[in-house]
Motif scaffolding. Structure first.
Motif, PDB file in Angstrom:
ATOM      1  N   GLY A  45       0.961  -1.232   0.105  1.00 44.29           N
ATOM      2  CA  GLY A  45      -0.529  -0.289   0.253  1.00 44.29           C
ATOM      3  C   GLY A  45       0.976   0.879   0.132  1.00 44.29           C
ATOM      4  O   GLY A  45       2.385   0.917  -0.731  1.00 44.29           O
ATOM      5  N   ARG A  46      -0.144   2.413   0.445  1.00 48.20           N
ATOM      6  CA  ARG A  46       0.718   3.974  -0.162  1.00 48.20           C
ATOM      7  C   ARG A  46       2.391   3.566   0.878  1.00 48.20           C
ATOM      8  O   ARG A  46       1.774   3.049   1.630  1.00 48.20           O
ATOM      9  CB  ARG A  46       0.067   5.081  -0.178  1.00 48.20           C
ATOM     10  N   ASP A  47       2.884   3.748   0.264  1.00 47.59           N
ATOM     11  CA  ASP A  47       4.462   4.882   1.176  1.00 47.59           C
ATOM     12  C   ASP A  47       5.112   3.241   1.145  1.00 47.59           C
ATOM     13  O   ASP A  47       6.534   3.255   2.520  1.00 47.59           O
ATOM     14  CB  ASP A  47       4.238   4.862   2.624  1.00 47.59           C
ATOM     15  N   ALA A  48       4.521   2.446   1.227  1.00 48.36           N
ATOM     16  CA  ALA A  48       5.211   0.825   1.071  1.00 48.36           C
ATOM     17  C   ALA A  48       6.372   1.154   0.036  1.00 48.36           C
ATOM     18  O   ALA A  48       6.023   1.436  -1.127  1.00 48.36           O
ATOM     19  CB  ALA A  48       5.160  -0.395   1.161  1.00 48.36           C
ATOM     20  N   GLY A  49       7.806   1.308   0.823  1.00 47.94           N
ATOM     21  CA  GLY A  49       9.648   0.996  -0.031  1.00 47.94           C
ATOM     22  C   GLY A  49       9.557  -0.744  -0.430  1.00 47.94           C
ATOM     23  O   GLY A  49       9.485  -1.984   0.285  1.00 47.94           O
ATOM     24  N   PHE A  50       9.860  -0.490  -1.046  1.00 51.36           N
ATOM     25  CA  PHE A  50      10.247  -2.547  -2.017  1.00 51.36           C
ATOM     26  C   PHE A  50      11.708  -2.464  -2.922  1.00 51.36           C
ATOM     27  O   PHE A  50      11.806  -1.175  -4.029  1.00 51.36           O
ATOM     28  CB  PHE A  50       9.472  -3.030  -2.794  1.00 51.36           C
ATOM     29  N   TRP A  51      12.873  -2.964  -2.915  1.00 53.40           N
ATOM     30  CA  TRP A  51      13.944  -3.149  -3.398  1.00 53.40           C
ATOM     31  C   TRP A  51      13.247  -4.381  -4.968  1.00 53.40           C
ATOM     32  O   TRP A  51      12.744  -5.343  -3.887  1.00 53.40           O
ATOM     33  CB  TRP A  51      15.047  -3.372  -3.250  1.00 53.40           C
ATOM     34  N   LEU A  52      14.164  -4.065  -5.914  1.00 53.76           N
ATOM     35  CA  LEU A  52      13.337  -5.304  -6.990  1.00 53.76           C
ATOM     36  C   LEU A  52      15.131  -6.128  -7.621  1.00 53.76           C
ATOM     37  O   LEU A  52      14.359  -7.006  -7.274  1.00 53.76           O
ATOM     38  CB  LEU A  52      13.493  -4.430  -8.390  1.00 53.76           C
ATOM     39  N   ARG A  53      16.076  -5.688  -7.023  1.00 54.02           N
ATOM     40  CA  ARG A  53      17.129  -6.273  -7.154  1.00 54.02           C
ATOM     41  C   ARG A  53      17.255  -7.650  -6.029  1.00 54.02           C
ATOM     42  O   ARG A  53      17.661  -7.519  -5.101  1.00 54.02           O
ATOM     43  CB  ARG A  53      19.033  -5.609  -6.683  1.00 54.02           C
ATOM     44  N   GLY A  54      17.543  -8.924  -7.154  1.00 50.86           N
ATOM     45  CA  GLY A  54      17.165 -10.352  -6.437  1.00 50.86           C
ATOM     46  C   GLY A  54      16.240 -10.942  -5.962  1.00 50.86           C
ATOM     47  O   GLY A  54      16.514 -11.989  -5.276  1.00 50.86           O
ATOM     48  N   THR A  55      15.468 -10.082  -6.094  1.00 49.53           N
ATOM     49  CA  THR A  55      13.978 -10.199  -5.123  1.00 49.53           C
ATOM     50  C   THR A  55      13.090 -11.428  -6.376  1.00 49.53           C
ATOM     51  O   THR A  55      12.202 -12.233  -5.424  1.00 49.53           O
ATOM     52  CB  THR A  55      13.094  -9.444  -4.813  1.00 49.53           C
ATOM     53  N   GLY A  56      13.939 -11.913  -7.422  1.00 43.29           N
ATOM     54  CA  GLY A  56      12.718 -12.374  -8.560  1.00 43.29           C
ATOM     55  C   GLY A  56      11.095 -12.398  -8.788  1.00 43.29           C
ATOM     56  O   GLY A  56      10.777 -12.716  -9.067  1.00 43.29           O
ATOM     57  N   VAL A  57      11.427 -10.170  -8.715  1.00 44.45           N
ATOM     58  CA  VAL A  57       9.515 -10.349  -8.906  1.00 44.45           C
ATOM     59  C   VAL A  57       9.955 -10.173 -10.284  1.00 44.45           C
ATOM     60  O   VAL A  57      10.837  -9.063 -11.095  1.00 44.45           O
ATOM     61  CB  VAL A  57      10.239  -8.691  -8.128  1.00 44.45           C
ATOM     62  N   ARG A  58       8.920 -10.664 -10.916  1.00 46.65           N
ATOM     63  CA  ARG A  58       8.817 -10.604 -12.896  1.00 46.65           C
ATOM     64  C   ARG A  58       8.054  -9.730 -13.188  1.00 46.65           C
ATOM     65  O   ARG A  58       8.099  -9.459 -14.505  1.00 46.65           O
ATOM     66  CB  ARG A  58       9.038 -11.604 -13.244  1.00 46.65           C
ATOM     67  N   ALA A  59       7.350  -9.369 -12.580  1.00 48.54           N
ATOM     68  CA  ALA A  59       5.902  -7.614 -12.810  1.00 48.54           C
ATOM     69  C   ALA A  59       5.668  -6.960 -11.417  1.00 48.54           C
ATOM     70  O   ALA A  59       5.192  -7.823  -9.972  1.00 48.54           O
ATOM     71  CB  ALA A  59       4.978  -8.507 -13.377  1.00 48.54           C
ATOM     72  N   LEU A  60       4.661  -6.181 -11.541  1.00 48.72           N
ATOM     73  CA  LEU A  60       4.571  -5.051 -10.611  1.00 48.72           C
ATOM     74  C   LEU A  60       2.848  -4.927 -11.683  1.00 48.72           C
ATOM     75  O   LEU A  60       2.455  -5.222 -12.626  1.00 48.72           O
ATOM     76  CB  LEU A  60       4.893  -3.637 -10.993  1.00 48.72           C
ATOM     77  N   ARG A  61       2.093  -5.024 -11.054  1.00 49.79           N
ATOM     78  CA  ARG A  61      -0.159  -5.548 -11.168  1.00 49.79           C
ATOM     79  C   ARG A  61      -0.422  -3.874 -10.574  1.00 49.79           C
ATOM     80  O   ARG A  61      -0.437  -4.475  -8.897  1.00 49.79           O
ATOM     81  CB  ARG A  61      -0.515  -6.873 -11.800  1.00 49.79           C
TER      82      ARG A  61
END
Length: 97
Positions: A45-61
């Motif tokens: 939700g709002r104000d949540a931060g996240f790194w993408l490097r090394g996470t295995g995330v393949r998409a944002l939806r």
């Protein structure tokens, strides 16, 4: 820094070469991380931060109906600045350096 806008139900692929070192902050709505195996990940939700490097995330939806926005910051985004770009000098206030 740039802004990713996701309409309700929209999905954007995360290409590792383009998103390496990217840090995202949800500024509006909710964003769900889609994991490498296609399984749904956490909803942020709002104000949540996240790194993408090394996470295995393949998409944002966007799992909702309202538009979501994510600010994307990458540490090296100024690395393409031309060498001859002038740098603003700070005024000398008489203090020590």
């Amino acid at each position: 820094m740039w802004t990713l806008t996701l309409r309700g139900g929209a999905r954007v692929a995360v290409v590792p070469a383009e998103w390496c070192d990217a840090f995202g902050v949800v500024t509006r709505g909710r964003v769900q991380l889609e994991l490498r195996d296609g399984e749904p990940g956490p909803v942020l939700g709002r104000d949540a931060g996240f790194w993408l490097r090394g996470t295995g995330v393949r998409a944002l939806r966007n799992p909702g109906r309202r538009t979501a926005r994510v600010r994307i910051v990458t540490p090296g985004q100024d690395r393409h600045m031309p060498v001859d770009t002038p740098v603003r000098q700070l005024p000398n206030d008489g203090g020590t350096t």
